[in-house]
Design an enzyme around this catalytic site. Structure first.
Site, mmCIF file in Angstrom:
data_model
loop_
_atom_site.group_PDB
_atom_site.id
_atom_site.type_symbol
_atom_site.label_atom_id
_atom_site.label_comp_id
_atom_site.label_asym_id
_atom_site.label_seq_id
_atom_site.Cartn_x
_atom_site.Cartn_y
_atom_site.Cartn_z
ATOM 1 N N LYS A 66 0.939 -1.362 0.071
ATOM 2 C CA LYS A 66 -0.309 -0.168 0.349
ATOM 3 C C LYS A 66 1.143 1.004 0.348
ATOM 4 O O LYS A 66 -0.150 2.083 -0.366
ATOM 5 C CB LYS A 66 -0.744 -0.155 1.068
ATOM 6 N N ALA A 130 -3.968 2.938 15.638
ATOM 7 C CA ALA A 130 -3.203 3.528 14.936
ATOM 8 C C ALA A 130 -2.003 2.993 14.009
ATOM 9 O O ALA A 130 -1.025 3.685 13.749
ATOM 10 C CB ALA A 130 -1.999 4.730 16.568
ATOM 11 N N ALA A 133 -5.374 1.842 9.168
ATOM 12 C CA ALA A 133 -6.450 1.254 9.189
ATOM 13 C C ALA A 133 -7.219 2.983 9.585
ATOM 14 O O ALA A 133 -8.281 3.626 9.632
ATOM 15 C CB ALA A 133 -7.717 0.668 9.261
ATOM 16 N N ARG A 154 -1.495 1.405 22.108
ATOM 17 C CA ARG A 154 -0.591 1.287 23.229
ATOM 18 C C ARG A 154 1.058 1.622 22.371
ATOM 19 O O ARG A 154 1.399 2.064 23.599
ATOM 20 C CB ARG A 154 -0.165 -0.733 22.817
ATOM 21 N N ILE A 221 -13.562 -3.774 13.802
ATOM 22 C CA ILE A 221 -13.022 -3.552 12.424
ATOM 23 C C ILE A 221 -12.612 -4.983 12.011
ATOM 24 O O ILE A 221 -12.254 -5.083 10.655
ATOM 25 C CB ILE A 221 -11.801 -2.688 10.730
ATOM 26 N N TYR A 223 -13.058 -8.708 11.484
ATOM 27 C CA TYR A 223 -13.734 -9.034 10.738
ATOM 28 C C TYR A 223 -13.695 -10.954 10.684
ATOM 29 O O TYR A 223 -14.581 -11.785 10.564
ATOM 30 C CB TYR A 223 -14.714 -9.016 9.482
#
Ligand code: ATR
Length: 279
Positions: A66, A130, A133, A154, A221, A223
């Site tokens: 990404k 953090a 996503a 954390r 988030i 799944y």
């Protein structure tokens, strides 16, 4: 004929071919969606060159590329640039333009379940985690005008880096996970974005919900599993919940829209996607 694809590694079990295959059929368009698994040990540059030669209409980018894809793009959308990661590329007359559909996809999935959630911009939001996503979701929330978004993580440095994306009207405090656990009754919307609770450790949970308000929404988030431990606990406390698998559908909906200019409805795919994920 549209030709779409996905690059990443490993991607053999990706649900994207199923999702976009259904979208093509819904939009009554001809096309295909192929997996292009790129071994990170190979030269990314030469693999990308091969991909360019295929002249795809668009493709998705997943882990671990990404960020690696950024120098190969001709243009980058403002949101993706701020987030520093791209998960969707569209080919516009030979130019590759990069987008990130995580944040908007997440918001769409939440608004689909709770249509009035952002009518009140001063709702107190807690973002847990953090990572990549969380960054996309934070950016989308601040762009929507949400005034109060705290981040619990954390590692404080990663949370601080996300908070630097804040618009002028957004106030953000950085908390430790323990501090957030104790302060939980202050929040109307709690968004869990860490990998804690994901298979193969579904018995784990990022925090206890002893201080959760009944009127709050807890969103996860993760799944896999669909119903994570934190969501089960929220439900046991009569709070509202939001499932992570719906984000998958809506971020794909937004990607498909970038490629084809068509917005397909995804509500009827929810049950089928759940079954696929369980399988
Ligand atoms: P993604 O890009 O999918 O969001 P990521 O970038 O790997 O994933 O981010 C993972 C998030 O989960 C981070 O916020 C990470 O916390 P750190 O920033 O401190 O690393 C969080 N995380 C992962 N495992 C965790 C654990 N056991 N306890 C607390 N937080 C955890």
């Amino acid at each position: 004929m549209y030709h779409f694809g996905l690059i990443g590694y490993p991607i053999r079990h990706s649900l994207s071919p199923w999702i976009h295959g259904r979208f093509l059929a819904k939009a009554e368009l001809q096309g295909s969606y192929e997996l292009f698994e790129i071994d990170p040990a190979l030269s990314f540059e030469s693999e990308i060159k091969k991909l360019r030669d295929l002249n795809l209409d668009g493709f998705n980018v997943t882990v671990p590329f990404k960020e690696t894809i950024l120098p190969y793009l001709d243009e980058i959308d403002q949101e993706a640039e701020a987030i520093g990661a791209v998960n969707t590329v569209v080919n516009k007359r030979g130019k590759w333009i990069g987008y990130n559909t995580d944040g908007k996809g997440y918001i769409r999935s939440l608004v689909n379940k709770y249509p009035f959630i952002f009518d009140e911009k001063s709702k107190a939001i807690l973002l847990i985690g953090a990572g990549g996503a969380a960054r996309g979701i934070y950016y989308a929330l601040t762009s929507l005008g949400c005034k109060h978004i705290d981040i619990a993580n954390r590692t404080a440095e990663s949370a601080l880096s996300i908070a630097s994306l804040a618009s002028d009207s957004t106030r953000t405090n950085i908390l430790s996970i323990n501090e957030a656990e104790v302060e939980l009754s202050n929040y109307d919307l709690i968004i869990q974005t860490t990998s804690v609770g994901m298979k193969p450790y579904p018995e784990r949970t990022i925090m206890q919900l002893d201080h959760l308000k009944k009127t709050s929404i807890v969103s996860d988030i993760v799944y896999q599993p669909i119903e994570t431990k934190i969501l089960r606990e929220a439900q046991n406390r009569d709070a509202f919940i939001h499932f992570g698998h719906t984000m998958l559908l809506y971020q794909a909906q937004y990607a498909f829209e970038i490629w084809t200019n068509k917005r397909v409805l995804v509500n009827d795919m929810d049950e089928e996607l759940k079954q696929l994920l369980k399988g």
